[in-house]
Design a protein around this motif. Structure first.
Motif, PDB file in Angstrom:
ATOM      1  N   PRO A 191      44.615  43.190  36.842  1.00  0.00           N
ATOM      2  CA  PRO A 191      43.439  42.759  36.095  1.00  0.00           C
ATOM      3  C   PRO A 191      43.521  43.121  34.622  1.00  0.00           C
ATOM      4  CG  PRO A 191      42.940  44.692  37.390  1.00  0.00           C
ATOM      5  CD  PRO A 191      44.296  44.222  37.832  1.00  0.00           C
ATOM      6  N   GLU A 198      34.507  45.754  39.492  1.00  0.00           N
ATOM      7  CA  GLU A 198      34.688  45.634  40.934  1.00  0.00           C
ATOM      8  C   GLU A 198      36.134  45.885  41.343  1.00  0.00           C
ATOM      9  OE1 GLU A 198      32.339  45.263  43.194  1.00  0.00           O
ATOM     10  OE2 GLU A 198      30.810  45.268  41.627  1.00  0.00           O
ATOM     11  N   ASN A 199      37.059  45.403  40.541  1.00  0.00           N
ATOM     12  CA  ASN A 199      38.474  45.583  40.867  1.00  0.00           C
ATOM     13  C   ASN A 199      38.886  47.048  40.809  1.00  0.00           C
ATOM     14  OD1 ASN A 199      40.962  43.655  41.272  1.00  0.00           O
ATOM     15  ND2 ASN A 199      41.668  45.376  40.047  1.00  0.00           N
ATOM     16  N   THR A 252      34.169  40.015  47.019  1.00  0.00           N
ATOM     17  CA  THR A 252      33.549  39.904  45.695  1.00  0.00           C
ATOM     18  C   THR A 252      34.612  39.820  44.612  1.00  0.00           C
ATOM     19  OG1 THR A 252      31.596  41.151  46.409  1.00  0.00           O
ATOM     20  CG2 THR A 252      32.013  41.046  44.032  1.00  0.00           C
ATOM     21  N   VAL A 253      35.630  40.670  44.706  1.00  0.00           N
ATOM     22  CA  VAL A 253      36.717  40.668  43.721  1.00  0.00           C
ATOM     23  C   VAL A 253      37.458  39.339  43.752  1.00  0.00           C
ATOM     24  CG1 VAL A 253      38.954  41.697  43.145  1.00  0.00           C
ATOM     25  CG2 VAL A 253      36.990  43.167  43.647  1.00  0.00           C
ATOM     26  N   LYS A 277      33.579  44.167  49.234  1.00  0.00           N
ATOM     27  CA  LYS A 277      34.033  44.296  47.853  1.00  0.00           C
ATOM     28  C   LYS A 277      35.278  43.443  47.611  1.00  0.00           C
ATOM     29  CE  LYS A 277      33.535  48.179  45.617  1.00  0.00           C
ATOM     30  NZ  LYS A 277      32.813  47.780  44.380  1.00  0.00           N
ATOM     31  N   PHE A 328      34.333  41.615  36.921  1.00  0.00           N
ATOM     32  CA  PHE A 328      35.631  41.589  37.594  1.00  0.00           C
ATOM     33  C   PHE A 328      36.374  42.907  37.402  1.00  0.00           C
ATOM     34  CE2 PHE A 328      40.248  40.515  37.226  1.00  0.00           C
ATOM     35  CZ  PHE A 328      40.468  40.307  38.577  1.00  0.00           C
ATOM     36  N   ASP A 329      36.364  43.409  36.193  1.00  0.00           N
ATOM     37  CA  ASP A 329      37.041  44.664  35.884  1.00  0.00           C
ATOM     38  C   ASP A 329      36.429  45.818  36.676  1.00  0.00           C
ATOM     39  OD1 ASP A 329      38.892  46.296  34.471  1.00  0.00           O
ATOM     40  OD2 ASP A 329      37.268  46.956  33.151  1.00  0.00           O
ATOM     41  N   ARG A 381      37.752  36.944  40.638  1.00  0.00           N
ATOM     42  CA  ARG A 381      39.081  36.619  40.127  1.00  0.00           C
ATOM     43  C   ARG A 381      39.241  35.106  39.992  1.00  0.00           C
ATOM     44  NH1 ARG A 381      44.447  35.649  41.112  1.00  0.00           N
ATOM     45  NH2 ARG A 381      45.880  37.012  39.955  1.00  0.00           N
ATOM     46  N   LEU A 384      37.947  48.822  43.958  1.00  0.00           N
ATOM     47  CA  LEU A 384      38.495  48.307  45.202  1.00  0.00           C
ATOM     48  C   LEU A 384      39.436  49.293  45.883  1.00  0.00           C
ATOM     49  CD1 LEU A 384      38.447  45.790  46.977  1.00  0.00           C
ATOM     50  CD2 LEU A 384      40.415  44.925  45.706  1.00  0.00           C
TER      51      LEU A 384
END
Length: 317
Positions: A107, A134-135, A73-74, A70, A131-132, A78, A138
């Motif tokens: 983010p 996954e972040n 991925t982030v 993850k 992005f939002d 980003r 995290l």
């Protein structure tokens, strides 16, 4: 084993008028029996702690792998979002906001800045949403992994504690066995003996395997092939018969809760448990069992009547 008990050694004077007398054979055997019974239980606690540590370590590895995946991925998302911000700036975005947007790890700030920068295409909107999402997950993944690591460390400490207790008992057993001239180191390369009993089907495969281990040493925590403890032998033997048993004596007894059989109706392959669940053996038929007894002994076949432990019940895998 009786031949190994040198009575003259046990009963000879110690050489000093004030020295304690050597124990008689009966006293020494009684003391050894108590040590063996205590060691059975401590070894099972050690095995249980070891299994828990393995499970906790596996869980940590799985969670930490997921967290790292993850994280990657982030980082990629980003990078894509920052690239979008650069494009927005080049197209006339706020020159004062871009440096702070590109440098932030927040983010919410980055997404807010991009939202204010102008019209966002559907593709860009999807990237921002990803992005939002996954972040936000995290930190939760990281916290789960850290908690699992702490649990694994705790279980590792429990293993070390139980191992220290086992080693202390093993030393006491070894000292007493040496005095009795009864220590049997065994042969890790023993090819055992042939099983010719009445078992059939998968029980026959179980007992062929168990008999092939005869002569190998008892080793606490041992699961083979060079040495076994009692539940390590039953687990390995039944694996040869196509059945997966849990590792410890307690676990095997619990696993067999719906498979219990009367001690008066034993069949070859049945697991026989001692009182206190510190020891388990395999019934071989014709009144015999095969088992890994205790420190200073080897995998052996003995009569059930000579087992020397009070029995609590049996399980038919």
């Amino acid at each position: 084993m009786a031949a190994g008990f040198t009575i003259g050694l046990l009963l000879s004077p110690t050489g000093g008028a004030l020295a304690d007398p050597r124990p008689t054979v009966a006293q020494a055997k009684a003391k050894l029996a108590k040590l063996n019974d205590k060691a059975d239980k401590v070894v099972d606690r050690y095995n249980t702690a070891t299994e828990k540590h393995k499970e906790a370590q596996t869980r940590y590895t799985r969670l930490n792998t997921g967290y790292k995946r993850k994280l990657a991925t982030v980082a990629e998302l980003r990078s894509q979002v920052i690239s979008m911000a650069v494009d927005t700036y080049k197209l006339g975005g706020d020159i004062t906001s871009w440096p702070s947007m590109a440098g932030t790890d927040d983010p919410t700030f980055l997404l807010g800045g991009l939202a204010l920068a102008g019209q966002i295409s559907q593709e860009r909107a999807q990237k921002l949403t990803a992005f939002d999402r996954e972040n936000r997950g995290l930190k939760a993944e990281r916290d789960k992994a850290e908690a699992a690591l702490a649990e694994a460390d705790k279980e590792r400490d429990a293993v070390q504690k139980e191992r220290s207790e086992v080693l202390k008992l093993v030393a006491q057993q070894r000292k007493l066995l040496d005095k009795l001239n009864a220590y049997n180191a065994g042969n890790p390369n023993s090819t055992g003996i042939k099983y010719n009993g009445p078992a059939s089907g998968n029980a026959a495969a179980v007992l062929r395997y168990a008999y092939a281990q005869v002569g190998k040493p008892y080793v606490f925590g041992g699961t083979g092939p060079r040495g076994y403890d009692c539940s390590g032998l039953t687990q390995a033997s039944w694996r040869a018969g196509g059945v997966t048993l849990p590792r410890t004596t307690w676990q095997q007894w619990a696993w067999g809760a719906s498979r219990k059989v009367s001690l008066d109706a034993l069949q070859p392959g049945d697991l026989i448990f001692s009182e206190g669940l510190g020891h388990v053996s395999i019934y071989a038929g014709n009144g015999q069992i095969v088992h890994a007894p205790q420190t200073g002994d080897v995998v052996k076949v003995v009569s059930l009547s000579a087992y020397g432990r009070r029995l609590v019940g049996a399980v038919r895998p």
